[in-house]
Design a protein around this motif. Structure first.
Motif, PDB file in Angstrom:
ATOM      1  N   ILE A 153     -31.251  11.928  -0.275  1.00 47.54           N
ATOM      2  CA  ILE A 153     -32.044  12.094   0.868  1.00 47.54           C
ATOM      3  C   ILE A 153     -32.765  13.397   0.890  1.00 47.54           C
ATOM      4  N   VAL A 154     -31.873  14.631   0.712  1.00 48.50           N
ATOM      5  CA  VAL A 154     -32.345  15.550   0.704  1.00 48.50           C
ATOM      6  C   VAL A 154     -33.608  15.935  -0.180  1.00 48.50           C
ATOM      7  N   GLU A 155     -33.530  15.273  -1.382  1.00 44.67           N
ATOM      8  CA  GLU A 155     -34.267  15.358  -2.461  1.00 44.67           C
ATOM      9  C   GLU A 155     -35.789  14.843  -1.870  1.00 44.67           C
ATOM     10  N   GLN A 156     -35.503  13.569  -1.197  1.00 44.49           N
ATOM     11  CA  GLN A 156     -36.660  13.017  -0.690  1.00 44.49           C
ATOM     12  C   GLN A 156     -37.465  13.661   0.399  1.00 44.49           C
ATOM     13  N   MET A 157     -36.600  14.190   1.200  1.00 46.73           N
ATOM     14  CA  MET A 157     -37.089  15.253   2.205  1.00 46.73           C
ATOM     15  C   MET A 157     -37.991  16.232   1.586  1.00 46.73           C
ATOM     16  N   ARG A 158     -37.465  16.807   0.613  1.00 49.71           N
ATOM     17  CA  ARG A 158     -38.239  17.899  -0.214  1.00 49.71           C
ATOM     18  C   ARG A 158     -39.485  17.358  -0.730  1.00 49.71           C
ATOM     19  N   CYS A 159     -39.762  16.383  -1.318  1.00 48.73           N
ATOM     20  CA  CYS A 159     -40.809  15.814  -1.999  1.00 48.73           C
ATOM     21  C   CYS A 159     -41.734  15.031  -1.157  1.00 48.73           C
ATOM     22  N   THR A 160     -41.332  14.258  -0.104  1.00 48.10           N
ATOM     23  CA  THR A 160     -42.082  13.677   1.115  1.00 48.10           C
ATOM     24  C   THR A 160     -41.678  13.868   2.344  1.00 48.10           C
ATOM     25  N   PRO A 161     -41.743  14.808   2.945  1.00 47.59           N
ATOM     26  CA  PRO A 161     -41.250  15.009   4.538  1.00 47.59           C
ATOM     27  C   PRO A 161     -41.663  14.015   5.274  1.00 47.59           C
ATOM     28  N   LYS A 162     -42.910  13.293   5.048  1.00 47.92           N
ATOM     29  CA  LYS A 162     -43.167  12.385   6.073  1.00 47.92           C
ATOM     30  C   LYS A 162     -42.669  10.995   5.630  1.00 47.92           C
ATOM     31  N   GLY A 163     -42.410  10.349   6.831  1.00 49.97           N
ATOM     32  CA  GLY A 163     -41.697   9.051   6.609  1.00 49.97           C
ATOM     33  C   GLY A 163     -40.101   8.810   6.586  1.00 49.97           C
ATOM     34  N   ILE A 164     -39.316   9.976   6.972  1.00 46.89           N
ATOM     35  CA  ILE A 164     -38.048  10.102   6.636  1.00 46.89           C
ATOM     36  C   ILE A 164     -37.468   9.450   7.885  1.00 46.89           C
ATOM     37  N   ARG A 165     -36.465   8.418   7.588  1.00 43.47           N
ATOM     38  CA  ARG A 165     -35.951   7.700   8.793  1.00 43.47           C
ATOM     39  C   ARG A 165     -34.943   8.758   9.418  1.00 43.47           C
ATOM     40  N   PHE A 166     -35.027   8.455  10.995  1.00 46.36           N
ATOM     41  CA  PHE A 166     -34.050   9.445  11.730  1.00 46.36           C
ATOM     42  C   PHE A 166     -32.883   9.290  11.459  1.00 46.36           C
ATOM     43  N   VAL A 167     -32.322   8.445  11.214  1.00 41.76           N
ATOM     44  CA  VAL A 167     -30.968   8.012  10.949  1.00 41.76           C
ATOM     45  C   VAL A 167     -30.427   8.908   9.649  1.00 41.76           C
ATOM     46  N   ASP A 168     -31.316   8.916   8.726  1.00 40.84           N
ATOM     47  CA  ASP A 168     -30.991   9.454   7.542  1.00 40.84           C
ATOM     48  C   ASP A 168     -31.071  10.902   7.816  1.00 40.84           C
ATOM     49  N   ALA A 169     -32.042  11.533   8.489  1.00 37.26           N
ATOM     50  CA  ALA A 169     -32.023  12.982   8.979  1.00 37.26           C
ATOM     51  C   ALA A 169     -30.795  13.180   9.814  1.00 37.26           C
ATOM     52  N   CYS A 170     -30.555  12.446  10.727  1.00 32.79           N
ATOM     53  CA  CYS A 170     -29.186  12.506  11.285  1.00 32.79           C
ATOM     54  C   CYS A 170     -27.935  12.657  10.414  1.00 32.79           C
ATOM     55  N   ARG A 171     -27.982  11.732   9.664  1.00 34.64           N
ATOM     56  CA  ARG A 171     -26.913  11.837   8.559  1.00 34.64           C
ATOM     57  C   ARG A 171     -26.618  13.112   7.726  1.00 34.64           C
ATOM     58  N   VAL A 172     -27.654  13.734   7.513  1.00 37.35           N
ATOM     59  CA  VAL A 172     -28.156  14.919   6.607  1.00 37.35           C
ATOM     60  C   VAL A 172     -27.736  15.935   7.384  1.00 37.35           C
ATOM     61  N   CYS A 173     -28.074  16.088   8.720  1.00 32.91           N
ATOM     62  CA  CYS A 173     -27.951  17.327   9.595  1.00 32.91           C
ATOM     63  C   CYS A 173     -26.384  17.263   9.964  1.00 32.91           C
TER      64      CYS A 173
END
Length: 83
Positions: free
Chosen positions: A7-27
């Motif tokens: 998920i973090v790698e996806q956030m680095r490559c493509t910050p647009k379109g990250i699901r909110f639940v995935d961002a919450c899990r990472v945080c």
């Protein structure tokens, strides 16, 4: 279910379109439980004052791109300071 690293790698490559639940899990994984929850925003405590802040909001199931970039910068700073 995707792993945190993926998920973090996806956030680095493509910050647009990250699901909110995935961002919450990472945080939750990196910063612990949010100090504010239940409103439209989730605010996480960081071991430093100021930027990068970790404050995310649910925008129709997604996280805003600028907030994803803040999460990535905060994770990088956390990893840099732990070494």
């Amino acid at each position: 279910m995707a792993r945190f690293d993926d998920i973090v790698e996806q956030m680095r490559c493509t910050p647009k379109g990250i699901r909110f639940v995935d961002a919450c899990r990472v945080c939750d994984h990196y910063f612990g439980q949010p100090r504010q929850k239940g409103t439209s925003h989730r605010v996480y405590k960081t071991p430093w004052q100021g930027d990068p802040r970790v404050n995310i909001q649910n925008a129709k199931g997604k996280t805003k791109a600028y907030q994803v970039k803040q999460i990535v910068r905060a994770i990088e700073r956390l990893e840099y300071e732990s070494h």
